[in-house]
Structure formats: structure tokens, C-alpha cells
Write a protein that holds these residues in place. Structure first.
Motif, mmCIF file in Angstrom:
data_model
loop_
_atom_site.group_PDB
_atom_site.id
_atom_site.type_symbol
_atom_site.label_atom_id
_atom_site.label_comp_id
_atom_site.label_asym_id
_atom_site.label_seq_id
_atom_site.Cartn_x
_atom_site.Cartn_y
_atom_site.Cartn_z
ATOM 1 N N HIS A 89 0.857 -1.182 0.000
ATOM 2 C CA HIS A 89 0.000 0.000 0.000
ATOM 3 C C HIS A 89 0.893 1.231 0.000
ATOM 4 O O HIS A 89 1.653 1.458 0.943
ATOM 5 C CB HIS A 89 -0.916 -0.009 1.231
ATOM 6 C CG HIS A 89 -2.135 0.829 1.054
ATOM 7 N ND1 HIS A 89 -3.127 0.520 0.134
ATOM 8 C CD2 HIS A 89 -2.536 1.977 1.665
ATOM 9 C CE1 HIS A 89 -4.075 1.417 0.205
ATOM 10 N NE2 HIS A 89 -3.738 2.322 1.113
ATOM 11 N N THR A 118 -1.493 -1.234 -4.037
ATOM 12 C CA THR A 118 -2.917 -1.293 -3.710
ATOM 13 C C THR A 118 -3.517 0.102 -3.549
ATOM 14 O O THR A 118 -4.730 0.286 -3.735
ATOM 15 C CB THR A 118 -3.154 -2.098 -2.419
ATOM 16 O OG1 THR A 118 -2.290 -1.608 -1.388
ATOM 17 C CG2 THR A 118 -2.879 -3.575 -2.662
ATOM 18 N N LEU A 119 -2.706 1.096 -3.209
ATOM 19 C CA LEU A 119 -3.215 2.463 -3.125
ATOM 20 C C LEU A 119 -3.657 2.936 -4.508
ATOM 21 O O LEU A 119 -4.728 3.535 -4.658
ATOM 22 C CB LEU A 119 -2.140 3.394 -2.556
ATOM 23 C CG LEU A 119 -2.516 4.872 -2.451
ATOM 24 C CD1 LEU A 119 -3.711 5.064 -1.517
ATOM 25 C CD2 LEU A 119 -1.320 5.707 -1.965
ATOM 26 N N LEU A 133 -5.500 2.494 4.375
ATOM 27 C CA LEU A 133 -5.777 1.105 4.746
ATOM 28 C C LEU A 133 -6.981 1.034 5.680
ATOM 29 O O LEU A 133 -7.840 0.151 5.533
ATOM 30 C CB LEU A 133 -4.539 0.486 5.415
ATOM 31 C CG LEU A 133 -4.590 -1.022 5.684
ATOM 32 C CD1 LEU A 133 -4.875 -1.807 4.408
ATOM 33 C CD2 LEU A 133 -3.280 -1.486 6.303
ATOM 34 N N LEU A 159 -3.685 -5.981 4.937
ATOM 35 C CA LEU A 159 -3.585 -5.582 3.523
ATOM 36 C C LEU A 159 -3.864 -6.764 2.602
ATOM 37 O O LEU A 159 -4.438 -6.586 1.523
ATOM 38 C CB LEU A 159 -2.204 -4.994 3.232
ATOM 39 C CG LEU A 159 -1.965 -4.543 1.792
ATOM 40 C CD1 LEU A 159 -2.988 -3.497 1.365
ATOM 41 C CD2 LEU A 159 -0.544 -4.009 1.622
ATOM 42 N N TYR A 163 -6.423 -6.449 -0.343
ATOM 43 C CA TYR A 163 -5.996 -6.715 -1.723
ATOM 44 C C TYR A 163 -6.924 -7.695 -2.419
ATOM 45 O O TYR A 163 -7.342 -7.474 -3.561
ATOM 46 C CB TYR A 163 -4.563 -7.249 -1.705
ATOM 47 C CG TYR A 163 -4.064 -7.766 -3.036
ATOM 48 C CD1 TYR A 163 -4.008 -6.944 -4.156
ATOM 49 C CD2 TYR A 163 -3.639 -9.094 -3.171
ATOM 50 C CE1 TYR A 163 -3.536 -7.421 -5.371
ATOM 51 C CE2 TYR A 163 -3.171 -9.576 -4.375
ATOM 52 C CZ TYR A 163 -3.124 -8.741 -5.470
ATOM 53 O OH TYR A 163 -2.669 -9.213 -6.678
#
Length: 228
Positions: A89, A118-119, A133, A159, A163
Motif C-alpha cells: 500500500h 494497492t493504493l 488502509l 492488507l 488486496y
């Protein structure tokens, strides 16, 4: 497909001004399923822990003093991640710190294209919405109540759940729903199976079909198969 969900904790924001990594946590996924194999290491940053960083991580100088230095664990860390995609992230932050530490050890750098951010995925899926998150945990109803302080292993475990939601759900789909695209590893999250252009031929022989018809005929007129 092997992936490693990764998080680091640091003393600050920039390794070029003396900030260092103090913790690494990672969770291994195979085919989008956690294997139970993890990597976790506290690290002596070789500098005093700033007060603001202590308040975020809860890691003080006394706790970190007897922990190994990055130079003592860097090779083992590289061996753990191998060539797996790294799910991170805000990947730019963690890769910047990891590559700085690896450079100081004269070890290979982690290529940017190895990371799945993932961001970036969250911002693309939910433009204009909070993408931290914690915000994503609220969106996907993932329990993060134990996240009172930032911890690398706990954050990587959370995470991993985030995800899997971002790429289309927690159930494994044999990697059909995700594919890498450049350094940010954007995911194609809407995969739907298509019908066959030509239906597969029946594998039932004439003898088997006749035996089945004879069996159904003995069940009476109310038999479900008689109405098909």
C-alpha cells in the motif's frame, strides 16, 4: 502465482536524510490464498527513534537496541521475497526505503515493476474516496480493531485481505481476475467466464442413456426427471 504482501515501518519519511527501516512484515500468497508462511523482522535503525515515530509504531530505542541491523537481515529478506510480486500500500514509499537499505549493502535493487500498489488500485476503483488502509477496511468490512498501532506484520495481514477484495473477492479464482500492468500493477477486477461458442458433445453413450431412461420410467409419473 506467488505474491508477497509487504509492509515496512520506518523512523521517518526519507532515507536520504537519515531515516531507516525499523520493521518489515510480509505474508505469502499462492494463487491469492495465504499459505501461512510469513516474514517478520524488527531492525535496529542505528539512530534514535523520533518521538512522533515512536507514537505511531510504539517501538522505542530500548526495544530496538538489541535487534539486528538491516545489514544482518537484508540477504534473508531478499531470499524470502524472491521474484514474487510485492503487494504494497503506497509502494513508492516502501520500495524507496528498501532500495536505499539494499544499496548501502551493495545488494540488488527491487525493480519498480515488481510492485503491485494497492493504493493506486483503490484510487482507480473508488476515485475521490479515502484510500487509506483503515478506510478500505471500513469499506470492505474487514476487522482492523487490533490495529491500535502501526505494525508491519499485522498491517500486511490486513492488507492481504484488502488486496483480495480490491481484485474482486476473497475466493481464489486461479489468477484469472488479475494481471499486472506497469509499475503500479493495476488489476483487472471484472472477469466473467464466457460461454463456449460450440457446446461440448455429450459423453453419455447410447447404452447409458437407455439404461437411465429405463431407470426413470420405474420411478412413476411424479418423478422429477420425467418432467424434464
Amino acid at each position: 502465482m506467488r505474491e508477497v504482501v509487504l509492509d515496512t515501518e520506518t523512523t521517518g519519511f526519507d532515507p536520504e536524510t537519515g531515516d531507516r527501516i525499523v520493521e518489515i512484515g510480509a505474508v505469502e500468497l499462492m494463487g491469492h490464498v495465504a499459505t501461512g508462511r510469513t516474514y517478520h523482522q524488527y531492525i535496529n535503525p542505528e539512530r534514535a527513534m523520533p518521538q512522533d515515530a515512536f507514537e505511531v509504531h510504539g517501538l522505542g530505542d530500548d526495544f530496538l537496541r538489541d535487534k539486528p541491523k538491516f545489514a544482518e537481515v537484508g540477504r534473508a529478506f531478499l531470499d524470502f521475497i524472491g521474484d514474487a510480486k510485492l503487494v504494497i500500500h503506497n509502494a513508492a514509499f516502501d520500495i524507496k526505503f528498501l532500495n536505499a537499505e539494499l544499496k548501502w549493502m551493495n545488494l540488488p535493487q527491487i525493480p519498480w515493476e515488481q510492485a503491485i500498489d494497492t493504493l493506486a488500485i483503490a484510487r482507480k476503483r473508488f476515485p475521490g474516496s479515502p484510500a487509506s488502509l483503515d478506510a478500505l477496511c471500513r469499506r470492505f468490512k474487514i476487522d482492523n480493531s487490533s490495529r491500535t498501532l502501526h505494525g508491519a506484520l499485522l498491517d500486511s495481514e490486513i492488507l492481504a485481505e484488502v488486496y483480495l477484495e480490491l481484485i474482486g473477492g476473497r475466493q481464489p479464482d486461479f489468477a484469472l481476475s488479475t494481471q499486472s500492468s506497469g509499475a503500479t500493477g493495476q488489476a483487472a477486477v471484472q472477469w466473467t467466464p464466457r460461454p463456449r461458442a460450440t457446446p461440448l458433445p455429450s459423453r453419455i453413450s447410447e447404452k447409458e442413456a437407455a439404461a437411465h431412461a429405463e431407470f426413470v420410467s420405474k420411478l412413476g409419473d411424479g418423478a422429477l426427471w420425467s418432467k424434464v
